[in-house]
Scaffold this motif. Structure first.
Motif, short mmCIF file in Angstrom:
data_model
loop_
_atom_site.label_atom_id
_atom_site.label_comp_id
_atom_site.label_asym_id
_atom_site.label_seq_id
_atom_site.Cartn_x
_atom_site.Cartn_y
_atom_site.Cartn_z
N GLU A 129 0.83 -1.20 0.00
CA GLU A 129 0.00 0.00 0.00
C GLU A 129 0.87 1.25 0.00
N TYR A 130 0.27 2.34 -0.45
CA TYR A 130 0.90 3.66 -0.31
C TYR A 130 -0.08 4.54 0.45
N GLY A 131 0.43 5.41 1.31
CA GLY A 131 -0.44 6.34 2.00
C GLY A 131 -0.75 5.89 3.41
N ASN A 132 -1.64 6.62 4.06
CA ASN A 132 -1.97 6.33 5.45
C ASN A 132 -3.38 6.81 5.76
N TYR A 133 -3.86 6.41 6.90
CA TYR A 133 -5.15 6.89 7.37
C TYR A 133 -4.94 8.29 7.94
N GLY A 134 -5.94 9.15 7.78
CA GLY A 134 -5.84 10.51 8.31
C GLY A 134 -6.41 11.50 7.32
N PHE A 160 -14.23 7.23 9.81
CA PHE A 160 -13.76 6.54 11.00
C PHE A 160 -12.80 5.43 10.57
N LYS A 161 -11.72 5.30 11.30
CA LYS A 161 -10.65 4.39 10.89
C LYS A 161 -11.16 2.98 10.64
N LYS A 162 -11.97 2.46 11.55
CA LYS A 162 -12.46 1.09 11.41
C LYS A 162 -13.29 0.94 10.12
N SER A 163 -14.14 1.92 9.87
CA SER A 163 -14.98 1.88 8.67
C SER A 163 -14.14 2.05 7.41
N PHE A 164 -13.14 2.91 7.49
CA PHE A 164 -12.25 3.17 6.35
C PHE A 164 -11.56 1.89 5.92
N PHE A 165 -10.97 1.18 6.87
CA PHE A 165 -10.27 -0.06 6.53
C PHE A 165 -11.24 -1.17 6.14
N LYS A 166 -12.40 -1.21 6.77
CA LYS A 166 -13.38 -2.25 6.43
C LYS A 166 -13.84 -2.10 4.98
N PHE A 167 -14.05 -0.85 4.56
CA PHE A 167 -14.46 -0.60 3.17
C PHE A 167 -13.39 -1.09 2.20
N LEU A 168 -12.13 -0.75 2.48
CA LEU A 168 -11.04 -1.17 1.59
C LEU A 168 -10.85 -2.68 1.63
N GLU A 171 -1.15 -1.85 9.33
CA GLU A 171 -2.47 -1.74 9.96
C GLU A 171 -3.58 -2.19 9.01
N PHE A 172 -3.52 -1.72 7.76
CA PHE A 172 -4.53 -2.12 6.79
C PHE A 172 -4.50 -3.63 6.56
N MET A 173 -3.29 -4.19 6.40
CA MET A 173 -3.18 -5.61 6.12
C MET A 173 -3.60 -6.49 7.29
N GLU A 174 -3.33 -6.03 8.49
CA GLU A 174 -3.79 -6.79 9.66
C GLU A 174 -5.32 -6.84 9.69
N GLU A 175 -5.93 -5.71 9.39
CA GLU A 175 -7.39 -5.66 9.33
C GLU A 175 -7.90 -6.57 8.20
N PHE A 176 -7.18 -6.57 7.09
CA PHE A 176 -7.61 -7.38 5.96
C PHE A 176 -7.52 -8.87 6.29
#
Length: 389
Positions: free
Chosen positions: A11-16, A104-112, A138-143
């Motif tokens: 990934e490139y980028g970050n939450y925020g 919201f971070k949780k929703s952001f990652f869930k959507f992706l 963080e994104f990959m752990e959620e995935f």
């Protein structure tokens, strides 16, 4: 058993969303490098050779190239033609409404998570998906957690997910390089005029490059730089893009293979429209894209009758000419479609007319082959063409 498909993700980028801060990206980009199991070893060897040539003992990372565009172009040209394809997702965080729950971070990652899962795990029966175990994961752990919840192993699903160390996995390094390269076309901290050069080098490798949020305005060009634009062109583009998005959303959970092919075609048209709204795409280029990740290849007859025709039957706007297909972005594209179609319609009407006239003559007007109720519309068209109505 089909060839196992590998996907190496970075990934490139970050939450925020505080974009005034230099360390907050305007975009979040996910890249999946797709390679068939039968090609994996040779790809690893070729990419490792390129890494040693340009990075010596270090990892092959986009951040190490920075703005050395000449060096990046040299590396991309060496990658060109190797047996891999690119799935990429470009999320413009600036266009997400301030009140949207997805902020919201949780929703952001869930959507992706859902986007990546639906595109990859639903496309391949056998998928080995690998991501970096270090860095900002963080994104990959959620995935990984999302996949475990969604996937139900069975006798027909051999997919798996795991982490590898990017230092030891050259294809995760490739995903990092390409994610950073795509960022050159979008993120405020990375923007470069050289991006179009990079894109042209990679173009034939890109199977999917999706933009979110879905908004027809992403496809608008600067009208001050365009000649002969009419007030209706934006209306036409808006309708064509929105209809394509609506069809994709409606069909997202449908398992029918033909329907998936139509969705893939529409996504390819959207990608090409974003890159060059005025360009037609030749049929062979479309088939190359659709067939890149398929074992059973699509032929021209299937493409025209089961994909293009069915989409048009559903009211979607697809322009065509002797140069190929595109989403219409102006009135001239629609005229191209009408002109091309008329080349087939008029001769067919003339043939029916001549056949009908011959039978009327031979039977002293007692048999009219267009007298059946189901031919009423054709009969009216024939008589209109003869000036009888």
């Amino acid at each position: 058993m089909n060839d196992v498909q590998f996907a190496f993700v970075d990934e490139y980028g970050n939450y925020g969303f505080d974009f005034e801060k230099n360390d907050v990206s305007t975009h979040f980009i996910i890249v999946a490098i797709l390679v068939k199991g039968s090609n994996k070893e040779i790809l690893e060897e070729k990419v490792e050779y390129i890494r040693q040539k340009y990075f010596q003992a270090g990892e092959m990372k986009s951040s190490k190239i920075r703005n050395n565009h000449k060096r990046r172009s040299l590396i991309l040209n060496e990658l060109k033609g190797l047996p891999f394809h690119i799935f990429a997702y470009v999320i413009d965080k600036r266009k997400i409404n301030e009140n949207a729950g997805i902020r919201f971070k949780k929703s952001f990652f869930k959507f992706l998570n859902r986007q990546l899962y639906d595109d990859l795990f639903k496309t391949f029966d056998q998928l080995e998906l690998v991501a970096d175990e270090y860095g900002n994961k963080e994104f990959m752990e959620e995935f990984k957690a999302y996949v475990k919840r969604k996937s139900i192993p069975d006798l027909f699903n051999f997919s798996s997910f795991g982490f590898n160390n990017s230092k030891s996995n050259i294809l995760i390094q490739l995903a990092d390089l390409l994610a950073g390269t795509i960022a050159k076309g979008y993120d405020k901290n990375q923007l470069s005029d050289e991006y179009q050069t990079f894109y042209k080098i990679l173009e034939k490798h890109i199977i999917r490059l999706e933009y979110w949020p879905k908004d027809y305005r992403n496809f608008l060009v600067d009208t001050s730089k365009s000649e002969n634009k009419t007030p209706y062109d934006e209306v036409i583009l808006k309708q064509a893009v929105n209809l394509a998005y609506q069809y994709i959303d409606k069909s997202s959970n449908i398992e029918d293979i033909d329907e998936k092919d139509r969705v893939d075609f529409l996504k390819f048209l959207l990608l090409k429209t974003y890159q060059n709204p005025n360009e037609y795409i030749y049929t062979h280029e479309i088939l190359d894209n659709l067939n890149a990740i398929r074992n059973q290849k699509i032929n021209i007859h299937y493409f025209r009758s089961n994909i293009v025709s069915k989409l048009r039957d559903n009211g979607l706007l697809i322009a065509s000419s002797n140069k190929g297909y595109k989403l219409p972005t102006c009135i001239e594209d629609l005229y191209d479609f009408v002109n091309l179609t008329s080349l087939n319609i008029h001769p067919m009407i003339q043939r029916i007319t001549k056949c009908r006239d011959q039978i009327l003559l031979a039977t002293n007007n007692e048999i009219d082959i267009l007298d059946k109720a189901e031919y009423e519309d054709i009969k009216r068209i024939v008589e209109l063409s003869k000036g009888l109505v």
